[in-house]
Write an enzyme that holds these catalytic residues in place. Structure first.
Site, PDB file in Angstrom:
ATOM      1  N   ARG A  83      -4.328  14.231   9.331  1.00 37.95           N
ATOM      2  CA  ARG A  83      -3.086  13.782   8.675  1.00 37.95           C
ATOM      3  C   ARG A  83      -1.940  13.702   9.674  1.00 37.95           C
ATOM      4  O   ARG A  83      -1.023  12.901   9.525  1.00 37.95           O
ATOM      5  CB  ARG A  83      -2.713  14.704   7.492  1.00 37.95           C
ATOM      6  CG  ARG A  83      -1.385  14.329   6.835  1.00 37.95           C
ATOM      7  CD  ARG A  83      -1.232  14.827   5.399  1.00 37.95           C
ATOM      8  NE  ARG A  83      -1.662  16.199   5.219  1.00 37.95           N
ATOM      9  CZ  ARG A  83      -1.002  17.292   5.651  1.00 37.95           C
ATOM     10  NH1 ARG A  83       0.156  17.153   6.271  1.00 37.95           N
ATOM     11  NH2 ARG A  83      -1.482  18.493   5.465  1.00 37.95           N
ATOM     12  N   TYR A 132       8.913  -8.249  -1.440  1.00 42.54           N
ATOM     13  CA  TYR A 132       7.650  -7.897  -2.092  1.00 42.54           C
ATOM     14  C   TYR A 132       7.986  -7.098  -3.359  1.00 42.54           C
ATOM     15  O   TYR A 132       8.748  -6.124  -3.287  1.00 42.54           O
ATOM     16  CB  TYR A 132       6.826  -7.080  -1.105  1.00 42.54           C
ATOM     17  CG  TYR A 132       5.458  -6.703  -1.603  1.00 42.54           C
ATOM     18  CD1 TYR A 132       4.489  -7.679  -1.776  1.00 42.54           C
ATOM     19  CD2 TYR A 132       5.140  -5.382  -1.891  1.00 42.54           C
ATOM     20  CE1 TYR A 132       3.223  -7.333  -2.245  1.00 42.54           C
ATOM     21  CE2 TYR A 132       3.888  -5.031  -2.345  1.00 42.54           C
ATOM     22  CZ  TYR A 132       2.929  -6.015  -2.525  1.00 42.54           C
ATOM     23  OH  TYR A 132       1.694  -5.665  -2.983  1.00 42.54           O
ATOM     24  N   ASP A 185      10.266  -6.313   7.312  1.00 43.51           N
ATOM     25  CA  ASP A 185       8.875  -6.443   6.860  1.00 43.51           C
ATOM     26  C   ASP A 185       8.341  -7.733   7.474  1.00 43.51           C
ATOM     27  O   ASP A 185       8.744  -8.827   7.087  1.00 43.51           O
ATOM     28  CB  ASP A 185       8.831  -6.480   5.323  1.00 43.51           C
ATOM     29  CG  ASP A 185       7.401  -6.536   4.770  1.00 43.51           C
ATOM     30  OD1 ASP A 185       6.506  -7.023   5.487  1.00 43.51           O
ATOM     31  OD2 ASP A 185       7.191  -6.126   3.614  1.00 43.51           O
ATOM     32  N   LYS A 214      -2.997  -7.561   5.117  1.00 42.72           N
ATOM     33  CA  LYS A 214      -2.865  -9.011   5.137  1.00 42.72           C
ATOM     34  C   LYS A 214      -3.351  -9.579   6.474  1.00 42.72           C
ATOM     35  O   LYS A 214      -4.492  -9.385   6.834  1.00 42.72           O
ATOM     36  CB  LYS A 214      -1.416  -9.389   4.806  1.00 42.72           C
ATOM     37  CG  LYS A 214      -0.803  -8.589   3.647  1.00 42.72           C
ATOM     38  CD  LYS A 214      -1.482  -8.826   2.308  1.00 42.72           C
ATOM     39  CE  LYS A 214      -1.083  -7.831   1.232  1.00 42.72           C
ATOM     40  NZ  LYS A 214       0.342  -7.662   0.976  1.00 42.72           N
TER      41      LYS A 214
HETATM   42  C1  PLP Z   1       1.186  -6.713   0.430  1.00 41.69           C
HETATM   43  C2  PLP Z   1       2.562  -6.548   0.925  1.00 41.69           C
HETATM   44  C3  PLP Z   1       3.159  -5.283   0.989  1.00 41.69           C
HETATM   45  C4  PLP Z   1       2.468  -4.027   0.496  1.00 41.69           C
HETATM   46  O1  PLP Z   1       1.312  -3.735   1.198  1.00 41.69           O
HETATM   47  P1  PLP Z   1       0.029  -2.928   0.603  1.00 41.69           P
HETATM   48  O2  PLP Z   1      -0.877  -2.860   1.761  1.00 41.69           O
HETATM   49  O3  PLP Z   1      -0.492  -3.729  -0.538  1.00 41.69           O
HETATM   50  O4  PLP Z   1       0.543  -1.612   0.138  1.00 41.69           O
HETATM   51  C5  PLP Z   1       4.431  -5.198   1.524  1.00 41.69           C
HETATM   52  N1  PLP Z   1       5.089  -6.291   1.955  1.00 41.69           N
HETATM   53  C6  PLP Z   1       4.558  -7.521   1.883  1.00 41.69           C
HETATM   54  C7  PLP Z   1       5.334  -8.677   2.379  1.00 41.69           C
HETATM   55  C8  PLP Z   1       3.280  -7.697   1.370  1.00 41.69           C
HETATM   56  O5  PLP Z   1       2.756  -8.927   1.305  1.00 41.69           O
END
Ligand code: PLP
Length: 367
Positions: free
Chosen positions: A32, A85, A157, A182
């Protein structure tokens, strides 16, 4: 890179164990806190982003909640892109409000809105560019300047671009984060996240918090992402080339109301996209003439593309934000953020272009 599939690490002797816990010896103690496979992934993504250090997390939301829990608290304020998001926004609005955190959501594609929203207690400016799912673009360098003047940290992000197409730290951002679920992993078989800090000090602050909060990545998951990231450039370039062609052809299709894609001259921030991104990416949003009903027909009629949320995998994915990813925001917030009920989001994959197009066109014919 091997998978260090181990929760704990043996110490040579009691003194070494004590030295590791006091920080005199930087060796591994417990997964962790740190793990060699996770560390390899952290180095890799930090290097791609041009940051000082990374912190791998269990999911993208775990990266986002770690940033918020590190830098926000009772009486603190955050200014965020309105069309972020969906769960990022609901986390701020529904959960962090319970702990006294104030948030303001604005259209950050006009940086004047950010300036106007800043208050004395603003700790974070949080932007998503291109935003999800509107694909609006925010000027990272301009916001970095505003953040510096306000004494706030800029968090970006960068999920939609991946470090291949956009490097926010080089434009002045303090922290960059990813849902590695992603593009970075790219195979729709892992959920994972990453925080990259511009300084070691910021990374250490977040590390302290994530060790208590517990959102650390699992080493097997980290290993899968290390495998996925090897083909990041191949995948993103292939998907992007198809996305560009598809966006141009969709724009001419008689059943389409509008297409939003950073590579199209019709995109309101086309010039800015060219300046701060090294390519327009593989995400397209469009609205069908006939709104939600027509959108549903298309989503129910595709067969090569998959009707599913998520994005950035080698498979093309289609979804309807108003009833799926952004449903929790509610109609008022969606309208303010520019997420219309008929908006369809398409994540272009790495299939053959002619196959992607033929599949989408036969679905459009069903309207
Ligand atoms: C999918 C996504 C998230 C969240 O990610 P997870 O891996 O599903 O927790 C945050 N920001 C964007 C732009 C996303 O597409």
């Amino acid at each position: 890179m091997p998978i260090f599939q181990s929760s704990t690490f043996a110490f040579e002797d009691a003194d070494q164990g004590a030295a590791r816990f006091s920080g005199k010896d930087s060796g591994y103690k417990y997964t962790r806190i740190a793990n060699p496979t996770n560390a390899a992934l952290e180095c890799c993504i930090a290097e791609l982003e041009g940051g000082a250090a990374g912190l791998a997390t269990a999911t993208g939301m775990s990266a986002i909640s770690t940033v918020f829990m590190t830098f926000l608290g009772a009486g603190k304020h955050i200014v965020s892109t309105g069309s972020v998001y969906g769960p990022t926004r609901t986390l701020l609005e529904n959960e962090l409000t319970r702990f006294g955190v104030e948030s303001t959501f604005v259209d950050t594609s006009d940086v004047k809105n950010i300036k106007a929203a800043i208050k004395g207690n603003t700790e974070l400016i949080y932007i998503e560019t291109p935003a999800n799912p509107t694909l609006s673009i925010t000027d990272i360098a301009a916001v970095a300047k505003i953040a510096k003047e306000a004494g706030a940290l800029l968090v970006v992000d960068n999920t939609f671009c991946s470090p291949l197409l956009q490097k926010p730290i080089k434009l002045g951002a303090d922290i960059v984060l990813h849902s590695m679920t992603k593009f970075i992993n790219g195979h729709s078989d892992v959920v994972a996240g990453m925080l990259v800090a511009s300084t070691l000090e910021l990374r250490n602050k977040m590390h302290k918090v994530i060790c208590q909060m517990g959102g650390t990545i699992d080493p097997h998951q980290a290993w899968l992402v290390l495998r996925g990231v090897k083909t990041l450039a191949l995948r993103v370039k292939a998907a992007q080339a198809s996305a560009m062609r598809l966006a141009e052809e969709l724009e001419k299709h008689p059943k389409i109301e509008w297409v939003k894609y950073p590579g199209l001259k019709s995109h309101p921030q086309y010039e800015l996209a060219k300046k701060q991104m090294s390519g327009p990416g593989a995400m397209i949003s469009f609205e069908l003439k006939g709104g939600v009903k027509a959108g549903k027909t298309v989503m129910d009629s595709v067969s090569l593309s998959t009707l599913a949320v998520s994005l950035g995998g080698i498979e093309s994915l289609i979804q309807h934000p108003a009833s799926m990813t952004h449903a929790s925001m509610g109609p008022k917030a969606r309208a303010e953020a520019g997420i219309s009920d008929g908006l369809v989001r398409f994540s272009v994959g790495c299939e053959d272009y002619d196959d992607i197009k033929a599949d989408l066109w036969q679905a459009l014919d069903k309207i």
